[in-house]
Every structure is written in structure tokens, then in C-alpha cells.
Design a protein around this motif. Structure first.
Motif, PDB file in Angstrom:
ATOM      1  N   ASN A  40     -11.139   0.635  -2.468  1.00  0.00           N
ATOM      2  CA  ASN A  40     -11.392  -0.798  -2.541  1.00  0.00           C
ATOM      3  C   ASN A  40     -10.330  -1.546  -1.722  1.00  0.00           C
ATOM      4  OD1 ASN A  40     -11.423  -3.535  -3.290  1.00  0.00           O
ATOM      5  ND2 ASN A  40     -12.316  -3.043  -5.276  1.00  0.00           N
ATOM      6  N   PRO A  41     -10.688  -2.092  -0.556  1.00  0.00           N
ATOM      7  CA  PRO A  41      -9.703  -2.765   0.304  1.00  0.00           C
ATOM      8  C   PRO A  41      -9.019  -3.947  -0.377  1.00  0.00           C
ATOM      9  CG  PRO A  41     -11.775  -2.444   1.483  1.00  0.00           C
ATOM     10  CD  PRO A  41     -12.017  -2.058   0.058  1.00  0.00           C
ATOM     11  N   ALA A  42      -9.735  -4.697  -1.188  1.00  0.00           N
ATOM     12  CA  ALA A  42      -9.139  -5.858  -1.864  1.00  0.00           C
ATOM     13  C   ALA A  42      -8.058  -5.406  -2.842  1.00  0.00           C
ATOM     14  CB  ALA A  42     -10.215  -6.667  -2.587  1.00  0.00           C
ATOM     15  N   GLN A  43      -8.299  -4.322  -3.559  1.00  0.00           N
ATOM     16  CA  GLN A  43      -7.288  -3.819  -4.497  1.00  0.00           C
ATOM     17  C   GLN A  43      -6.074  -3.276  -3.740  1.00  0.00           C
ATOM     18  OE1 GLN A  43      -9.108  -1.031  -7.199  1.00  0.00           O
ATOM     19  NE2 GLN A  43      -9.792  -2.661  -8.572  1.00  0.00           N
ATOM     20  N   ARG A  44      -6.310  -2.579  -2.643  1.00  0.00           N
ATOM     21  CA  ARG A  44      -5.185  -2.060  -1.848  1.00  0.00           C
ATOM     22  C   ARG A  44      -4.353  -3.211  -1.288  1.00  0.00           C
ATOM     23  NH1 ARG A  44      -8.943   1.466   0.969  1.00  0.00           N
ATOM     24  NH2 ARG A  44      -8.492   0.169   2.775  1.00  0.00           N
ATOM     25  N   GLN A  45      -5.027  -4.234  -0.798  1.00  0.00           N
ATOM     26  CA  GLN A  45      -4.327  -5.403  -0.258  1.00  0.00           C
ATOM     27  C   GLN A  45      -3.502  -6.072  -1.355  1.00  0.00           C
ATOM     28  OE1 GLN A  45      -4.211  -5.891   2.898  1.00  0.00           O
ATOM     29  NE2 GLN A  45      -4.394  -8.027   3.470  1.00  0.00           N
ATOM     30  N   ALA A  46      -4.059  -6.160  -2.550  1.00  0.00           N
ATOM     31  CA  ALA A  46      -3.338  -6.760  -3.678  1.00  0.00           C
ATOM     32  C   ALA A  46      -2.073  -5.969  -4.007  1.00  0.00           C
ATOM     33  CB  ALA A  46      -4.249  -6.856  -4.899  1.00  0.00           C
ATOM     34  N   TRP A  68      -0.319  -4.128  -1.836  1.00  0.00           N
ATOM     35  CA  TRP A  68       0.636  -4.416  -0.757  1.00  0.00           C
ATOM     36  C   TRP A  68       1.295  -5.783  -0.974  1.00  0.00           C
ATOM     37  CZ3 TRP A  68       2.469  -0.753   2.107  1.00  0.00           C
ATOM     38  CH2 TRP A  68       1.698   0.326   2.505  1.00  0.00           C
ATOM     39  N   PRO A  98      -3.349  -2.070   6.731  1.00  0.00           N
ATOM     40  CA  PRO A  98      -3.610  -3.487   6.413  1.00  0.00           C
ATOM     41  C   PRO A  98      -2.441  -4.369   6.865  1.00  0.00           C
ATOM     42  CG  PRO A  98      -3.848  -2.091   4.463  1.00  0.00           C
ATOM     43  CD  PRO A  98      -3.308  -1.229   5.558  1.00  0.00           C
TER      44      PRO A  98
END
Length: 195
Positions: free
Chosen positions: A8-14, A16, A88
Motif C-alpha cells: 500500500n503506497p499510502a501506508q508506506r508514505q505515511a 516515511w 518515494p
């Protein structure tokens, strides 16, 4: 509570971004442990300190060295773009924050404070307040994010304008600061002192 879904890109970004916030909080905590003062000894906070060689410099939200920190962000974006191109943008920002926070901690150590006072015109420099140091880091992050979104030519042009303007106005800028810290020249010091 569910685990982070690595797909899940949104969770990974969160994750970071949480790490980015944590590094800035850690900076403030370490500076407090180092004995740095939270705000200016004057007891109040200014948006901008206009006197480059006065006691309020490096104590308030911004000062004439703020453009240098924005340029740090430009440079660190370039580094992150080279090293972390497939990661990211928040991963690049974290790298930039680690470098900037490391510098801020070193800059406020006795070895660098003494070096500034011996080799530059900053005879009254005793280190940053925690507020100023954290704001330097935030301005770096803003510079990083600007460079991420702006055309390269605009970023380079702004960096050049910042360097020329602060060099003209206060006879100091990022380039001169690095030069005088690494390889002090008496001619530059005399020119800076004649303001």
C-alpha cells in the motif's frame, strides 16, 4: 491494530513521513540534552532577526542565514534524486533530514562553535536556540520540497539570487560560510568585517 501493508503506497508514505517527523523531534531533544536554550535569551520570539551579527542571530524563527538552509534543501533534493530515484519522495526527504539534523547538531557542538568564532566574523556566535535550529531544518525541508516540484532552472536561479543577495547585504552566504569554515582566508574575513 493491523500491520503496515507493504504493498500500500499510502501506508508506506505515511511511515516515511512519520520517520521524518521523528527525526526533527529527536533533533530538538538532543539539542536540549546538549544544553541549548529553547528560545532566545531575550525571552521572546521574532519572525525574523534582521541583524546578522547581533545577539539575536540564530535565535529566532528566521534570519539572514535562512536562505542557506533553503539552498541545503535544493542540494539535498539533488542528492536524493541521484541516490533514491526509485524510492518515494518521503524517503529522499528523510535522507535530507538526517543530513541536515546531523549538521545542526554538529554546528551547535563546541568544536564548530569555536571554529566559527576563530575563523569567521561570527565572534559573538554561541550556537543556535533549539527553535532556530529546528526552523533551519524546516526551511531545508521546504527547500527540498520546492526543488522536487519546481523546474531545475528556477531552483538554480533562486539559489544564485539568494547567494548574491545575502553576500551583498551581509557579506556572508552559504558559499562563504563553507569556505571560511573549511579554509579561512584573511582577505575574505577582512572584507566581511569591513561592513
Amino acid at each position: 491494530m493491523s500491520a503496515i501493508d507493504a504493498r500500500n503506497p499510502a501506508q508506506r508514505q505515511a511511515v516515511w513521513l512519520a520517520a521524518c517527523a521523528a527525526i526533527v523531534v529527536l533533533q530538538a531533544v538532543i539539542m536540549y540534552w546538549m544544553g541549548r536554550i529553547p528560545i532566545c535569551e531575550c525571552g521572546y520570539v521574532k519572525l525574523f532577526e534582521p541583524i546578522a551579527n547581533g545577539p539575536g542571530n540564530s535565535q529566532h524563527l528566521a534570519d539572514w542565514y535562512t536562505p542557506s538552509h533553503i539552498i541545503h534543501g535544493f542540494l539535498f533534493y539533488g542528492l536524493a534524486h541521484l541516490l533514491l530515484r526509485r524510492r518515494p519522495i518521503a524517503a529522499g526527504l528523510l535522507l535530507a533530514l538526517v543530513i541536515e539534523v546531523g549538521w545542526e547538531l554538529l554546528e551547535n557542538s563546541p568544536i564548530i562553535i569555536d571554529r566559527y568564532r576563530a575563523a569567521t566574523i561570527s565572534l559573538d556566535y554561541y550556537g543556535d536556540s533549539i527553535l532556530n535550529s529546528v526552523m533551519d531544518t524546516i526551511f531545508m525541508a521546504l527547500g527540498f520540497l520546492f526543488a522536487w516540484r519546481a523546474p531545475v532552472a528556477a531552483t538554480v536561479a533562486i539559489a544564485i539570487v539568494f547567494e548574491i543577495f545575502t553576500g551583498w547585504l551581509i557579506r556572508d552566504n552559504l558559499t562563504l560560510n563553507v569556505l571560511m569554515l573549511v579554509y579561512p582566508l584573511e582577505a575574505v574575513k577582512a572584507w566581511q568585517s569591513s561592513l
